[in-house]
Design an enzyme around this catalytic site. Structure first.
Site, mmCIF file in Angstrom:
data_model
loop_
_atom_site.group_PDB
_atom_site.id
_atom_site.type_symbol
_atom_site.label_atom_id
_atom_site.label_comp_id
_atom_site.label_asym_id
_atom_site.label_seq_id
_atom_site.Cartn_x
_atom_site.Cartn_y
_atom_site.Cartn_z
ATOM 1 C CG ASP A 42 -19.503 -19.791 -34.994
ATOM 2 O OD1 ASP A 42 -18.548 -19.737 -34.116
ATOM 3 O OD2 ASP A 42 -20.096 -18.607 -35.435
ATOM 4 C CG HIS A 124 -2.686 -7.871 -48.288
ATOM 5 N ND1 HIS A 124 -1.643 -7.254 -47.364
ATOM 6 C CD2 HIS A 124 -3.753 -7.086 -48.367
ATOM 7 C CE1 HIS A 124 -2.429 -6.214 -47.003
ATOM 8 N NE2 HIS A 124 -3.520 -6.098 -47.156
ATOM 9 C CG ASP A 136 -4.268 -2.934 -44.709
ATOM 10 O OD1 ASP A 136 -3.604 -2.025 -45.403
ATOM 11 O OD2 ASP A 136 -4.505 -4.050 -45.552
ATOM 12 C CD GLU A 170 -2.516 -5.286 -50.964
ATOM 13 O OE1 GLU A 170 -1.963 -4.781 -49.979
ATOM 14 O OE2 GLU A 170 -3.408 -4.579 -51.363
ATOM 15 C CD GLU A 171 -0.614 -2.677 -47.637
ATOM 16 O OE1 GLU A 171 -0.795 -1.637 -48.234
ATOM 17 O OE2 GLU A 171 -1.302 -3.060 -46.662
ATOM 18 C CG ASP A 199 -6.914 -5.977 -48.333
ATOM 19 O OD1 ASP A 199 -6.418 -5.624 -49.439
ATOM 20 O OD2 ASP A 199 -6.557 -5.415 -47.265
ATOM 21 C CG HIS A 286 -1.734 1.930 -45.505
ATOM 22 N ND1 HIS A 286 -1.432 2.116 -46.542
ATOM 23 C CD2 HIS A 286 -1.980 0.867 -45.246
ATOM 24 C CE1 HIS A 286 -1.772 1.226 -47.402
ATOM 25 N NE2 HIS A 286 -2.258 0.230 -46.597
ATOM 26 C CG ASP A 305 -19.320 -16.792 -38.203
ATOM 27 O OD1 ASP A 305 -19.815 -16.081 -37.525
ATOM 28 O OD2 ASP A 305 -18.445 -17.800 -38.068
HETATM 29 N N1 DTR Z 1 -6.500 -2.816 -48.076
HETATM 30 C C1 DTR Z 1 -5.901 -1.983 -48.750
HETATM 31 C C2 DTR Z 1 -6.411 -2.020 -50.396
HETATM 32 C C3 DTR Z 1 -7.794 -2.112 -50.462
HETATM 33 C C4 DTR Z 1 -8.711 -2.538 -50.665
HETATM 34 N N2 DTR Z 1 -9.877 -1.930 -50.880
HETATM 35 C C5 DTR Z 1 -9.645 -0.587 -50.742
HETATM 36 C C6 DTR Z 1 -10.591 0.299 -50.510
HETATM 37 C C7 DTR Z 1 -9.986 1.634 -50.364
HETATM 38 C C8 DTR Z 1 -8.687 1.681 -50.206
HETATM 39 C C9 DTR Z 1 -7.911 0.782 -50.069
HETATM 40 C C10 DTR Z 1 -8.448 -0.457 -50.359
HETATM 41 C C11 DTR Z 1 -4.508 -1.950 -48.872
HETATM 42 O O1 DTR Z 1 -3.828 -3.230 -48.813
HETATM 43 O O2 DTR Z 1 -3.856 -0.845 -48.693
HETATM 44 ZN ZN ZN Z 2 -2.540 -1.544 -46.926
HETATM 45 ZN ZN ZN Z 3 -4.997 -4.505 -47.478
#
Ligand code: DTR
Ligand code: ZN
Ligand code: ZN
Length: 316
Positions: A42, A124, A136, A170-171, A199, A286, A305
């Protein structure tokens, strides 16, 4: 949510184990069942949330974000690296430049296992510049970190080699993960047997979405959630929008989990998952309100998990 051990064994496909643990007689056939790796431990929600609190504090102390090229990102990486070094990982910080600023990936190798069969789990670590990025993607980063720490606590010795990764930038276009994939030595791409991406796994109005890129990886996750009695849907919104994309383009089998972003939860989804229909899975996507208050604990717990279940199952 912690499953009973027997239920977890079933989730990991160990019906015979489940019967044994439940004290039931095991049919002869079952006793000849192939032995299976131990079920994953777990993952303590408290441990995952402690990492989120640290990431929140780091953002607060560094202009309110953990974005690429800003001090809050490198401070986040330094926090994770210290935990991983102390846990016995071989860590590597990979540097790159993007948008005129220095970026970093953190790679952590667990010593041992077949170097020709590498199972990777990643997320990320950067946020957008407008907020701390706790869902996020602190949620994915913390779930992967706590799973890596659980591997160390268990002194798990899988047949395959385990590698964990936290991506920068990543962004601004999957920059860190693309940098990593593009610099893999010839032949190393085919040595990665799976890349698992996490993510956004703690959205406050959560859905339970599974990537459908690789059938075997998809089944691993769907079986786990099936063992919990949690229905899942295929993740369709994020194709190419997170760090699994460069691995998929390089021919690596990929999979992952997602709890939703700015799209609204439907009435049908609310009927099966709970939460609020007509409201975004994550209203703070965001935004500056993507703080530690922007997390659903049940979703974060279940997905943490699930990360461990997949890492154990795919590396045995
Ligand atoms: N997490 C988001 C990228 C992302 C991954 N799956 C989705 C689905 C719909 C919108 C965004 C995303 C990012 O890093 O902005
Ligand atoms: Zn994002
Ligand atoms: Zn993301």
């Amino acid at each position: 949510m912690k499953l009973s051990v027997s239920a977890r064994a079933v989730a990991a496909g160990g019906m015979a184990t489940a019967l044994l643990l439940a004290g039931g007689a095991v049919a002869d056939a079952a006793s000849s069942a192939p032995s299976r790796a131990a079920a994953a431990p777990d993952i303590p929600l408290a441990g995952v949330k402690a990492h989120l609190s640290q990431l929140q504090s780091i953002a607060t102390a560094n202009g309110g974000n953990r974005a690429h090229g800003r001090p809050g990102y490198k401070a986040s990486l330094d926090y994770l690296k210290a935990k991983l070094d102390a846990a016995g990982y071989t860590t590597t910080v990979q540097q790159f430049t993007a948008s005129g600023r220095t970026g970093y990936n953190l790679i952590a190798d667990w010593p041992g296992g077949d170097p020709n069969q590498v199972v990777m789990a990643g997320s990320h670590l950067d946020s957008v510049s407008s907020g701390p990025g706790i869902n996020d993607n602190g949620s994915g980063s913390a779930a992967v970190l706590e799973t890596a720490l659980a591997v160390s606590r268990a002194q798990y010795k899988p047949a395959k080699h385990l590698r964990f990764a936290w991506w920068g930038a990543e962004e601004i276009g999957l920059v860190g993960s693309r940098h990593y994939v593009n610099r893999l030595a010839t032949g190393d791409r085919s040595r990665i047997s799976a890349y698992l991406n996490f993510d956004m796994v703690g959205s406050p109005n959560p859905g339970y979405f599974v990537y459908d890129d690789d059938p075997a990886i998809e089944k691993t996750f769907k079986d786990y959630f099936g063992g919990l009695g949690v229905p899942t849907e295929i993740e369709t919104e994020g194709d190419g929008r997170s760090d699994h994309a460069p691995f998929k383009s390089a021919g690596v089998p990929v999979g992952g989990l997602f709890t939703g972003a700015s799209r609204a939860k439907t009435a049908a989804q609310a009927a099966k998952w709970g939460g609020t229909a007509g409201q975004a899975f994550d209203r703070c996507y965001h935004s500056s309100c993507d703080t530690t208050a922007n997390i659903d604990d049940t979703a974060l717990n279940r997905n943490s998990d699930a990360v461990a279940h997949a890492v154990w199952e795919l590396s045995e």
